[in-house]
Scaffold this motif. Structure first.
Motif, short mmCIF file in Angstrom:
data_model
loop_
_atom_site.label_atom_id
_atom_site.label_comp_id
_atom_site.label_asym_id
_atom_site.label_seq_id
_atom_site.Cartn_x
_atom_site.Cartn_y
_atom_site.Cartn_z
N LEU A 215 -1.07 -1.83 71.21
CA LEU A 215 -2.38 -1.29 71.46
C LEU A 215 -2.54 -0.10 72.52
N LEU A 216 -1.88 -0.09 73.50
CA LEU A 216 -1.96 1.03 74.33
C LEU A 216 -2.30 2.35 74.04
N PRO A 217 -0.93 2.69 73.06
CA PRO A 217 -1.14 3.96 72.64
C PRO A 217 -2.11 4.42 71.80
N ARG A 218 -2.88 3.46 71.11
CA ARG A 218 -4.10 3.72 70.47
C ARG A 218 -5.55 3.81 71.10
N LEU A 219 -5.60 3.69 72.38
CA LEU A 219 -6.85 3.51 73.02
C LEU A 219 -7.57 4.93 73.20
N GLY A 220 -6.93 6.12 72.97
CA GLY A 220 -7.57 7.03 73.14
C GLY A 220 -8.15 7.42 74.92
N ASP A 221 -9.40 7.54 75.03
CA ASP A 221 -9.83 7.59 76.30
C ASP A 221 -10.44 6.26 76.73
N ALA A 222 -10.18 5.23 75.93
CA ALA A 222 -10.83 3.73 76.58
C ALA A 222 -9.41 2.96 77.16
N ARG A 223 -9.97 2.12 77.89
CA ARG A 223 -8.90 1.10 78.56
C ARG A 223 -8.97 -0.27 78.11
N LEU A 224 -8.12 -1.15 78.38
CA LEU A 224 -7.75 -2.50 77.83
C LEU A 224 -7.88 -3.25 78.73
N ARG A 225 -8.82 -4.44 78.83
CA ARG A 225 -9.02 -5.57 79.71
C ARG A 225 -8.52 -6.77 79.04
N LEU A 226 -7.90 -7.71 79.92
CA LEU A 226 -7.48 -9.05 79.44
C LEU A 226 -8.44 -10.00 79.86
N GLY A 227 -8.47 -11.08 78.98
CA GLY A 227 -9.48 -12.20 79.34
C GLY A 227 -8.39 -13.12 80.12
N SER A 228 -8.61 -14.53 80.13
CA SER A 228 -7.93 -15.56 80.89
C SER A 228 -6.39 -15.75 80.63
N VAL A 229 -5.39 -15.70 81.24
CA VAL A 229 -4.12 -16.11 80.96
C VAL A 229 -3.65 -17.14 81.81
N ASP A 230 -2.97 -18.17 81.22
CA ASP A 230 -2.39 -19.38 82.10
C ASP A 230 -1.23 -18.97 82.95
N PRO A 231 -1.32 -19.51 84.00
CA PRO A 231 -0.31 -18.74 85.13
C PRO A 231 1.23 -18.74 84.57
N HIS A 232 1.53 -19.70 84.00
CA HIS A 232 3.02 -19.85 83.43
C HIS A 232 3.10 -19.12 82.27
N GLU A 233 2.26 -18.40 81.83
CA GLU A 233 2.42 -17.66 80.39
C GLU A 233 2.27 -16.13 80.97
N VAL A 234 2.41 -15.87 82.11
CA VAL A 234 2.34 -14.59 82.50
C VAL A 234 3.89 -14.19 82.81
N ASP A 235 4.36 -13.32 81.90
CA ASP A 235 5.83 -13.12 82.01
C ASP A 235 6.34 -11.67 82.44
N ASP A 236 7.67 -11.28 82.47
CA ASP A 236 8.08 -10.09 83.17
C ASP A 236 7.35 -9.13 82.28
N ALA A 237 7.48 -9.33 80.79
CA ALA A 237 7.11 -7.96 80.00
C ALA A 237 5.56 -7.81 80.28
N LEU A 238 4.56 -8.76 80.62
CA LEU A 238 3.19 -8.68 81.01
C LEU A 238 2.89 -7.71 82.23
N ILE A 239 3.80 -8.28 83.28
CA ILE A 239 3.70 -7.78 84.44
C ILE A 239 4.00 -6.22 84.60
N GLY A 240 5.22 -5.95 83.80
CA GLY A 240 5.54 -4.68 83.41
C GLY A 240 4.48 -3.80 82.96
N LEU A 241 3.80 -4.22 81.99
CA LEU A 241 2.75 -3.29 81.64
C LEU A 241 1.55 -3.17 82.36
#
Length: 441
Positions: A215-241
Motif C-alpha cells: 500500500l505504501l507506494p500507492r499513497l500519493g500525498d496521503a499517509r497510512l496509520r495502523l489500528g491496534s496490533v497485539d504485542p506478539h504480532e509486531v514482527d521484524d518486518a512491521l518494525i522495519g516499515l
C-alpha cells in the motif's frame, strides 16, 4: 428516503457506517442529520460491555421517539436480535454479515423483520463487501481490511458476533485505497477486529506487513496509520516499515490488558509480560519518536494486589505515551463472567485511578520529549473547542494545538512543537498527549 445514521463503538463500526452512508446515497436516498426529520434512522450498535448494550437500547428508543423507522444493525443487533426487534419503532434488524444488504432488505415487505445469520465459530465467511467512504466532517478515512477473530480471549464477546477472522484480499484493499487517495484523503487508517492476523486465511497467504508494503507506494500525498496490533504480532518486518518509511505513521496501539502473567493466562491472551518488556523499548529504540499506547483491563477476576502491582510496575517502566484504562465488568456470554475471584468495585476504582494518574504522567513526559521537533500532521476539520486553535494530529499520535487559518482545516501540515501541555484524561476515549506548536509550512 431521508436517512440518518447513529454509530456506537469502534473504528470498524465507524467505517461500516460511513460505507452504509455511501450505499444509501448511491441508492438515491438523502443522508441527513438526526435532527433533520429523517424517515429512517440506522443505529449501528456495539456490544463489547453491558454498558454498550444499554447505550444501544437508549439510542434506539431516542431514534424511535422522532417518529422515524429504526433499523438496528451491528454487534448488539447480532447478539440480541429478538430483543432489538421488540423495541418500539424498530422496523428491521440486520446482523453484521448482512450489512451490505441493508437497503435492499429495507425495501422488501416488512413481514420478515430480523435478518441475522447465526455466527459459526468453526467456519470462515466472506467479509461483507462494504466500500470505504471519506466523511467530509473528518480528516481521516477508515479502510477495513479484516473482520472477525480466531482468538478466544475469556473476557471478549466479539468472536460471537463477528465470527472467525476473514481478510479482505490484497488486490481489493489496493483498489479501495486508490479510491480514498483519489478523493484527496490525507490519512487512511487501517481497521479491523484483529489486524495482526490479517491474511492468514487468504490463499496465497498474506501478512499485515506485506499488505502495508503493497500500500505504501500507492499513497500519493496521503499517509497510512495502523489500528491496534497485539504485542506478539509486531514482527521484524512491521518494525522495519515503521522505522524506514515516513508514509507509515510512527504510532502503535498495543492492547496488553495486563502486566501479570497469571492474569494474562486467565484472560487467554497470546502474549506475556516479557513480550511487552522486550518489544516496547525496542520500538522506542529503532523507531525514534514513535508514540506507543496500550489498553489495560483493571480488576479482572483473580487480579490480586500483587498482580496489579506487577502491571503498574511494568507499565511505569516502559516508554509508553498513554494508557487506555478500563474497569472490568462481567459480560454475559464470555467465559470470564463465570470465573472466581471477582474484584470488588471499590478496588477496581482505586486501581483505575492509579493507572490513569500514571497515564497522565506518561503523556506529559511524551509531549515534553517532542518539544523542538517538527512533525508531519493532519489538521482536524473542527477547531479546538476551548482555545479556537487548529487541532493537528501528528504522525506519532501527539495532538498539537496551533494558530492558523481555516484553509488548513483537513489538510496535511508540518508543525513545530514549542511547549508541552501534556493533558491526558486517562479514559477509554482520551485523546492522548497534547502539546502546543506552530505551523511551519
Amino acid at each position: 428516503m431521508r436517512v440518518a445514521f447513529a454509530t456506537l463503538g469502534c473504528r470498524l463500526n465507524q467505517f461500516e457506517s460511513d460505507a452504509l452512508e455511501r450505499m444509501a446515497q448511491e441508492a438515491g436516498h438523502e443522508v441527513v442529520d438526526a435532527a433533520a426529520a429523517p424517515e429512517v434512522v440506522v443505529v449501528n450498535t456495539c456490544t463489547i460491555t453491558h454498558e454498550a448494550d444499554a447505550d444501544a437500547r437508549q439510542l434506539v428508543r431516542r431514534a424511535a421517539r422522532s417518529g422515524a423507522r429504526v433499523v438496528v444493525t451491528g454487534c448488539w443487533a447480532t447478539a440480541a436480535p429478538d430483543e432489538a426487534a421488540a423495541l418500539p419503532g424498530v422496523a428491521l434488524v440486520v446482523g453484521n454479515r448482512e450489512k451490505e444488504r441493508l437497503f435492499a432488505l429495507l425495501g422488501e415487505p416488512a413481514a420478515e423483520r430480523v435478518h441475522v445469520a447465526p455466527v459459526d465459530l468453526l467456519r470462515r465467511v466472506r467479509v461483507a463487501r462494504l466500500r470505504p467512504a471519506p466523511d467530509p466532517q473528518r480528516s481521516r478515512a477508515y479502510l477495513k481490511i479484516q473482520d472477525g477473530c480466531d482468538y478466544r480471549c475469556s473476557f471478549c464477546i466479539v468472536p460471537r458476533v463477528r465470527g472467525r477472522s476473514s481478510s479482505v484480499p490484497v488486490e481489493e484493499v489496493r483498489r479501495q485505497l486508490g479510491e480514498l487517495v483519489a478523493a484527496g484523503v490525507p490519512e487512511v487508517v487501517l481497521t479491523g477486529v484483529h489486524l495482526g492476523i490479517y491474511g492468514r486465511d487468504l490463499r496465497p497467504r498474506a501478512t499485515l506487513a506485506g499488505l502495508i508494503a503493497e500500500l505504501l507506494p500507492r499513497l500519493g500525498d496521503a499517509r497510512l496509520r495502523l489500528g491496534s496490533v497485539d504485542p506478539h504480532e509486531v514482527d521484524d518486518a512491521l518494525i522495519g516499515l515503521l522505522a524506514g518509511d515516513r508514509r507509515l505513521c510512527r504510532y502503535l496501539h498495543l492492547p496488553v490488558q495486563s502486566g501479570d502473567d497469571e492474569v494474562l493466562r486467565r484472560m487467554r491472551r497470546g502474549h506475556t509480560a516479557a513480550d511487552l518488556r522486550e518489544l516496547v523499548p525496542r520500538l522506542a529504540r529503532e523507531v525514534p519518536g514513535i508514540g506507543l499506547g496500550t489498553d489495560v483491563i483493571v480488576g479482572f477476576p483473580g487480579e490480586s494486589d500483587e498482580a496489579f502491582a506487577a502491571t503498574h510496575a511494568l507499565l511505569a517502566a516502559l516508554p509508553l505515551a498513554s494508557l487506555h484504562v478500563f474497569s472490568y465488568s462481567p459480560r454475559a456470554g464470555t467465559d470470564a463472567a463465570g470465573l472466581s475471584g471477582q474484584v470488588p468495585a471499590e478496588t477496581r476504582q482505586r486501581r483505575c485511578a492509579a493507572l490513569r494518574a500514571l497515564s497522565a504522567a506518561k503523556s506529559r513526559a511524551f509531549a515534553a520529549g517532542q518539544v523542538g521537533q517538527t512533525l508531519p500532521a493532519v489538521v482536524h476539520r473542527v477547531r479546538h473547542r476551548r482555545t479556537g486553535r487548529l487541532v493537528a494530529r501528528a504522525d506519532n499520535g501527539l495532538t498539537v494545538l496551533a494558530e492558523g487559518p481555516d484553509a488548513r482545516l483537513g489538510r496535511s501540515v508540518r508543525v513545530e512543537v514549542v511547549d508541552a501541555e501534556g493533558r491526558d484524561t486517562g479514559g477509554p476515549r482520551d485523546g492522548g498527549p497534547i502539546a502546543l506548536g506552530r505551523l511551519v509550512d
